[in-house]
Scaffold this motif. Structure first.
Motif, PDB file in Angstrom:
ATOM      1  N   LEU A 211     -10.647 -11.221 -55.303  1.00 42.34           N
ATOM      2  CA  LEU A 211     -11.887 -12.022 -55.311  1.00 42.34           C
ATOM      3  C   LEU A 211     -12.634 -11.918 -56.640  1.00 42.34           C
ATOM      4  CD1 LEU A 211     -13.257 -11.396 -51.703  1.00 42.34           C
ATOM      5  CD2 LEU A 211     -12.589 -13.600 -52.662  1.00 42.34           C
ATOM      6  N   SER A 212     -12.385 -10.861 -57.380  1.00 38.47           N
ATOM      7  CA  SER A 212     -13.063 -10.702 -58.676  1.00 38.47           C
ATOM      8  C   SER A 212     -12.335 -11.444 -59.800  1.00 38.47           C
ATOM      9  CB  SER A 212     -13.176  -9.218 -59.036  1.00 38.47           C
ATOM     10  OG  SER A 212     -11.889  -8.640 -59.171  1.00 38.47           O
ATOM     11  N   SER A 213     -11.169 -12.008 -59.469  1.00 37.79           N
ATOM     12  CA  SER A 213     -10.383 -12.734 -60.468  1.00 37.79           C
ATOM     13  C   SER A 213     -10.953 -14.133 -60.682  1.00 37.79           C
ATOM     14  CB  SER A 213      -8.925 -12.827 -60.011  1.00 37.79           C
ATOM     15  OG  SER A 213      -8.216 -13.774 -60.758  1.00 37.79           O
ATOM     16  N   SER A 214     -11.059 -14.559 -61.923  1.00 42.38           N
ATOM     17  CA  SER A 214     -11.613 -15.884 -62.249  1.00 42.38           C
ATOM     18  C   SER A 214     -10.708 -17.011 -61.740  1.00 42.38           C
ATOM     19  CB  SER A 214     -11.798 -16.021 -63.764  1.00 42.38           C
ATOM     20  OG  SER A 214     -10.558 -15.813 -64.430  1.00 42.38           O
ATOM     21  N   SER A 215      -9.409 -16.775 -61.711  1.00 41.79           N
ATOM     22  CA  SER A 215      -8.480 -17.814 -61.231  1.00 41.79           C
ATOM     23  C   SER A 215      -8.692 -18.095 -59.746  1.00 41.79           C
ATOM     24  CB  SER A 215      -7.027 -17.396 -61.479  1.00 41.79           C
ATOM     25  OG  SER A 215      -6.735 -16.182 -60.783  1.00 41.79           O
ATOM     26  N   VAL A 216      -9.042 -17.050 -58.989  1.00 36.48           N
ATOM     27  CA  VAL A 216      -9.308 -17.226 -57.556  1.00 36.48           C
ATOM     28  C   VAL A 216     -10.623 -17.949 -57.351  1.00 36.48           C
ATOM     29  CG1 VAL A 216      -9.842 -15.999 -55.405  1.00 36.48           C
ATOM     30  CG2 VAL A 216      -7.920 -15.253 -56.823  1.00 36.48           C
ATOM     31  N   VAL A 217     -11.637 -17.577 -58.121  1.00 39.22           N
ATOM     32  CA  VAL A 217     -12.962 -18.216 -58.004  1.00 39.22           C
ATOM     33  C   VAL A 217     -12.857 -19.715 -58.275  1.00 39.22           C
ATOM     34  CG1 VAL A 217     -15.307 -18.318 -58.975  1.00 39.22           C
ATOM     35  CG2 VAL A 217     -14.197 -16.100 -58.580  1.00 39.22           C
ATOM     36  N   ASN A 218     -11.988 -20.109 -59.167  1.00 37.56           N
ATOM     37  CA  ASN A 218     -11.833 -21.528 -59.514  1.00 37.56           C
ATOM     38  C   ASN A 218     -11.010 -22.301 -58.484  1.00 37.56           C
ATOM     39  OD1 ASN A 218     -13.305 -21.251 -61.884  1.00 37.56           O
ATOM     40  ND2 ASN A 218     -11.499 -20.623 -63.062  1.00 37.56           N
ATOM     41  N   ASP A 219     -10.298 -21.586 -57.628  1.00 33.98           N
ATOM     42  CA  ASP A 219      -9.513 -22.226 -56.564  1.00 33.98           C
ATOM     43  C   ASP A 219     -10.286 -22.081 -55.246  1.00 33.98           C
ATOM     44  OD1 ASP A 219      -7.722 -22.973 -54.580  1.00 33.98           O
ATOM     45  OD2 ASP A 219      -5.991 -22.005 -55.530  1.00 33.98           O
ATOM     46  N   GLN A 220     -11.056 -23.115 -54.901  1.00 36.41           N
ATOM     47  CA  GLN A 220     -11.978 -23.033 -53.774  1.00 36.41           C
ATOM     48  C   GLN A 220     -11.279 -22.798 -52.433  1.00 36.41           C
ATOM     49  OE1 GLN A 220     -15.505 -22.937 -53.545  1.00 36.41           O
ATOM     50  NE2 GLN A 220     -14.995 -22.355 -55.649  1.00 36.41           N
ATOM     51  N   ILE A 221     -10.108 -23.392 -52.246  1.00 33.27           N
ATOM     52  CA  ILE A 221      -9.375 -23.224 -50.987  1.00 33.27           C
ATOM     53  C   ILE A 221      -8.934 -21.768 -50.832  1.00 33.27           C
ATOM     54  CG2 ILE A 221      -7.293 -23.853 -49.698  1.00 33.27           C
ATOM     55  CD1 ILE A 221      -7.512 -26.649 -50.970  1.00 33.27           C
ATOM     56  N   LEU A 222      -8.364 -21.190 -51.899  1.00 28.89           N
ATOM     57  CA  LEU A 222      -7.918 -19.788 -51.878  1.00 28.89           C
ATOM     58  C   LEU A 222      -9.121 -18.850 -51.748  1.00 28.89           C
ATOM     59  CD1 LEU A 222      -5.726 -17.633 -52.111  1.00 28.89           C
ATOM     60  CD2 LEU A 222      -5.864 -17.853 -54.607  1.00 28.89           C
ATOM     61  N   TYR A 223     -10.192 -19.191 -52.478  1.00 31.79           N
ATOM     62  CA  TYR A 223     -11.400 -18.353 -52.455  1.00 31.79           C
ATOM     63  C   TYR A 223     -11.990 -18.281 -51.040  1.00 31.79           C
ATOM     64  CZ  TYR A 223     -16.045 -16.579 -53.616  1.00 31.79           C
ATOM     65  OH  TYR A 223     -17.203 -15.834 -53.674  1.00 31.79           O
ATOM     66  N   ARG A 224     -12.046 -19.449 -50.371  1.00 29.16           N
ATOM     67  CA  ARG A 224     -12.588 -19.487 -49.010  1.00 29.16           C
ATOM     68  C   ARG A 224     -11.706 -18.678 -48.055  1.00 29.16           C
ATOM     69  NH1 ARG A 224     -13.556 -24.469 -48.989  1.00 29.16           N
ATOM     70  NH2 ARG A 224     -11.679 -25.250 -47.986  1.00 29.16           N
ATOM     71  N   LYS A 225     -10.395 -18.799 -48.225  1.00 28.17           N
ATOM     72  CA  LYS A 225      -9.451 -18.063 -47.381  1.00 28.17           C
ATOM     73  C   LYS A 225      -9.616 -16.553 -47.564  1.00 28.17           C
ATOM     74  CE  LYS A 225      -4.476 -17.481 -46.590  1.00 28.17           C
ATOM     75  NZ  LYS A 225      -3.122 -17.808 -47.105  1.00 28.17           N
ATOM     76  N   LEU A 226      -9.764 -16.123 -48.824  1.00 26.07           N
ATOM     77  CA  LEU A 226      -9.898 -14.698 -49.112  1.00 26.07           C
ATOM     78  C   LEU A 226     -11.242 -14.135 -48.653  1.00 26.07           C
ATOM     79  CD1 LEU A 226      -8.231 -14.460 -52.650  1.00 26.07           C
ATOM     80  CD2 LEU A 226      -7.390 -13.426 -50.534  1.00 26.07           C
ATOM     81  N   THR A 227     -12.313 -14.934 -48.748  1.00 24.34           N
ATOM     82  CA  THR A 227     -13.621 -14.446 -48.286  1.00 24.34           C
ATOM     83  C   THR A 227     -13.620 -14.270 -46.767  1.00 24.34           C
ATOM     84  OG1 THR A 227     -14.440 -16.742 -48.278  1.00 24.34           O
ATOM     85  CG2 THR A 227     -14.997 -15.388 -50.190  1.00 24.34           C
ATOM     86  N   GLN A 228     -12.911 -15.149 -46.061  1.00 20.70           N
ATOM     87  CA  GLN A 228     -12.795 -15.003 -44.602  1.00 20.70           C
ATOM     88  C   GLN A 228     -12.014 -13.733 -44.253  1.00 20.70           C
ATOM     89  OE1 GLN A 228     -11.009 -18.727 -43.479  1.00 20.70           O
ATOM     90  NE2 GLN A 228     -12.948 -19.810 -43.322  1.00 20.70           N
ATOM     91  N   GLU A 229     -10.920 -13.496 -44.996  1.00 23.11           N
ATOM     92  CA  GLU A 229     -10.129 -12.291 -44.768  1.00 23.11           C
ATOM     93  C   GLU A 229     -10.945 -11.045 -45.105  1.00 23.11           C
ATOM     94  OE1 GLU A 229      -5.792 -10.293 -45.942  1.00 23.11           O
ATOM     95  OE2 GLU A 229      -6.482 -12.089 -46.997  1.00 23.11           O
ATOM     96  N   HIS A 230     -11.734 -11.136 -46.168  1.00 25.28           N
ATOM     97  CA  HIS A 230     -12.575 -10.009 -46.582  1.00 25.28           C
ATOM     98  C   HIS A 230     -13.598  -9.656 -45.504  1.00 25.28           C
ATOM     99  CE1 HIS A 230     -15.895  -7.982 -48.785  1.00 25.28           C
ATOM    100  NE2 HIS A 230     -14.888  -7.414 -49.423  1.00 25.28           N
ATOM    101  N   ALA A 231     -14.213 -10.675 -44.908  1.00 23.89           N
ATOM    102  CA  ALA A 231     -15.209 -10.444 -43.846  1.00 23.89           C
ATOM    103  C   ALA A 231     -14.565  -9.761 -42.644  1.00 23.89           C
ATOM    104  CB  ALA A 231     -15.840 -11.765 -43.426  1.00 23.89           C
ATOM    105  N   TYR A 232     -13.356 -10.202 -42.297  1.00 20.67           N
ATOM    106  CA  TYR A 232     -12.627  -9.630 -41.164  1.00 20.67           C
ATOM    107  C   TYR A 232     -12.261  -8.161 -41.427  1.00 20.67           C
ATOM    108  CZ  TYR A 232      -8.396  -8.619 -38.394  1.00 20.67           C
ATOM    109  OH  TYR A 232      -7.451  -8.032 -37.589  1.00 20.67           O
TER     110      TYR A 232
END
Length: 354
Positions: A19-40
């Motif tokens: 999540l701290s990677s800039s490439s992930v932040v720029n990919d909104q679909i991946l970012y949303r998926k990872l934030t959901q996994e992070h919350a879980y």
């Protein structure tokens, strides 16, 4: 369980790094998926941390109880041990439920249909009791509910009650409510104190998402309007505001008479009809996972049941997992978690073993 939790906590560190990677932040679909996994994963970490603290506290208190000789202090330690044991039991249940991996449909809206079966007025009164129970459960979990249709009767119960429930994990915990619910109690009209057995049916349908929107051709629908009946004030009974829609190819029917506006009733009936059509199509695709809606609710006969509510014994029994609780009064006040979380865990373990 320890091994599984260690793997998940290691994955939490990986997700935080990603999540701290800039490439992930720029990919909104991946970012949303990872934030959901992070919350879980964060929720698992928090519950596990609380459980470890509770284990430590329990061990310390048990040791103190062994060496303490003063009776008043021993009583205090015993009370503390009992309270911590309750807390440990709840945290263990919470953790078992969390270890069931999230499903993409967990938080999808569900349409819950309750209908009176065997038992006449007593069954309709129990529909009302269950409607109240689910409303209170929704409030405890922070869910929302919206009535799609209700058919009340003279005794204050419901022949039918249909609502949409929405919120975090609503489908995860409500899906196993589908089936026949049996009630054993002395009706208010019973003069000799005899216990009667009645039954209601519950169906739980996924409301179609935008991705699986059901396309209905207008020529495939027969729309009938009629005068609404039952409670609802004078206006309801003097105009043809009620709407019944029949989907001719499938024979599925949905109706609504709750709103004063015929247009609003039509919208609600269409919403329900689409859910029923989507359910039939979904079951065709997933025959190995679930049965059709008809077998889901059964016939409403007393002999078919997933759960029994016995008022005389303050007992509720879920027959699928042989779970019996002597806390029916609290269950009817919306404390359904001990049942729903056990069901989620049971069916996940069953799925793994198969």
């Amino acid at each position: 369980m320890e091994k599984k939790i260690s793997q998940l906590l290691a994955r939490l560190e990986e997700v935080e790094n990603e999540l701290s990677s800039s490439s992930v932040v720029n990919d909104q679909i991946l970012y949303r998926k990872l934030t959901q996994e992070h919350a879980y994963l964060t929720e698992i970490k928090e519950v596990y941390s609380c459980l470890e603290k509770a284990y430590k506290q329990l061990s310390e208190n048990e040791e103190l109880l062994k060496i303490e000789t003063h009776e008043e202090m021993r009583l205090l330690f015993r009370e503390d041990v009992l309270q911590i044991q309750k807390s440990v039991s709840k945290l263990e249940d919470d953790l078992k439920t969390l270890l069931v991996p999230p499903d993409p449909n967990d938080s999808r809206n569900v349409i819950v249909e309750l209908r009176a079966g065997t038992g006449g007025d007593e069954a309709s009164l129990f529909v009302g009791d269950c409607v109240r129970m689910y409303h209170l459960y929704a409030e405890k979990r922070g869910w929302n509910y919206e009535v799609l249709g209700a058919s009340s009767n003279e005794v204050g119960g419901y022949r039918e009650y249909i609502m949409v429930m929405s919120g975090k994990n609503v489908r995860r915990f409500m899906q196993y409510e589908a089936g026949t619910h049996r009630v054993q109690r002395v009706p208010a009209t019973e003069t000799q104190g005899r216990i009667h057995t009645s039954a209601i049916t519950v169906a739980v349908l996924l409301e179609p998402s935008e991705e699986e929107e059901v396309n209905i051709v207008e020529k495939d629908l027969r729309i009938d309007t009629y005068r609404a009946s039952g409670a609802g004030g004078q206006h309801v009974n003097v105009t043809d505001s009620a709407v019944r829609i029949t989907h001719i190819p499938t024979g599925l029917v949905a109706s609504c008479q709750d709103e004063r506006s015929q247009h609003k009733n039509k919208d609600k009936a269409l919403r329900l009809l689409k859910a029923r059509i989507a359910e039939v199509e979904r079951k065709k695709r997933e025959e190995e996972e679930a049965s059709t809606r008809a077998s889901q609710v059964g016939s409403g006969d007393r002999s078919e049941r997933i759960r029994t509510y016995n008022f005389a014994q303050n007992r509720v029994t879920d027959h699928r997992i042989n779970l019996t609780l002597y806390s029916l009064d609290r269950v009817l006040e919306g404390e359904l978690d001990p049942i729903t979380t056990a069901l989620v865990s049971h069916y996940y373990q069953k799925q793994l073993s198969e």
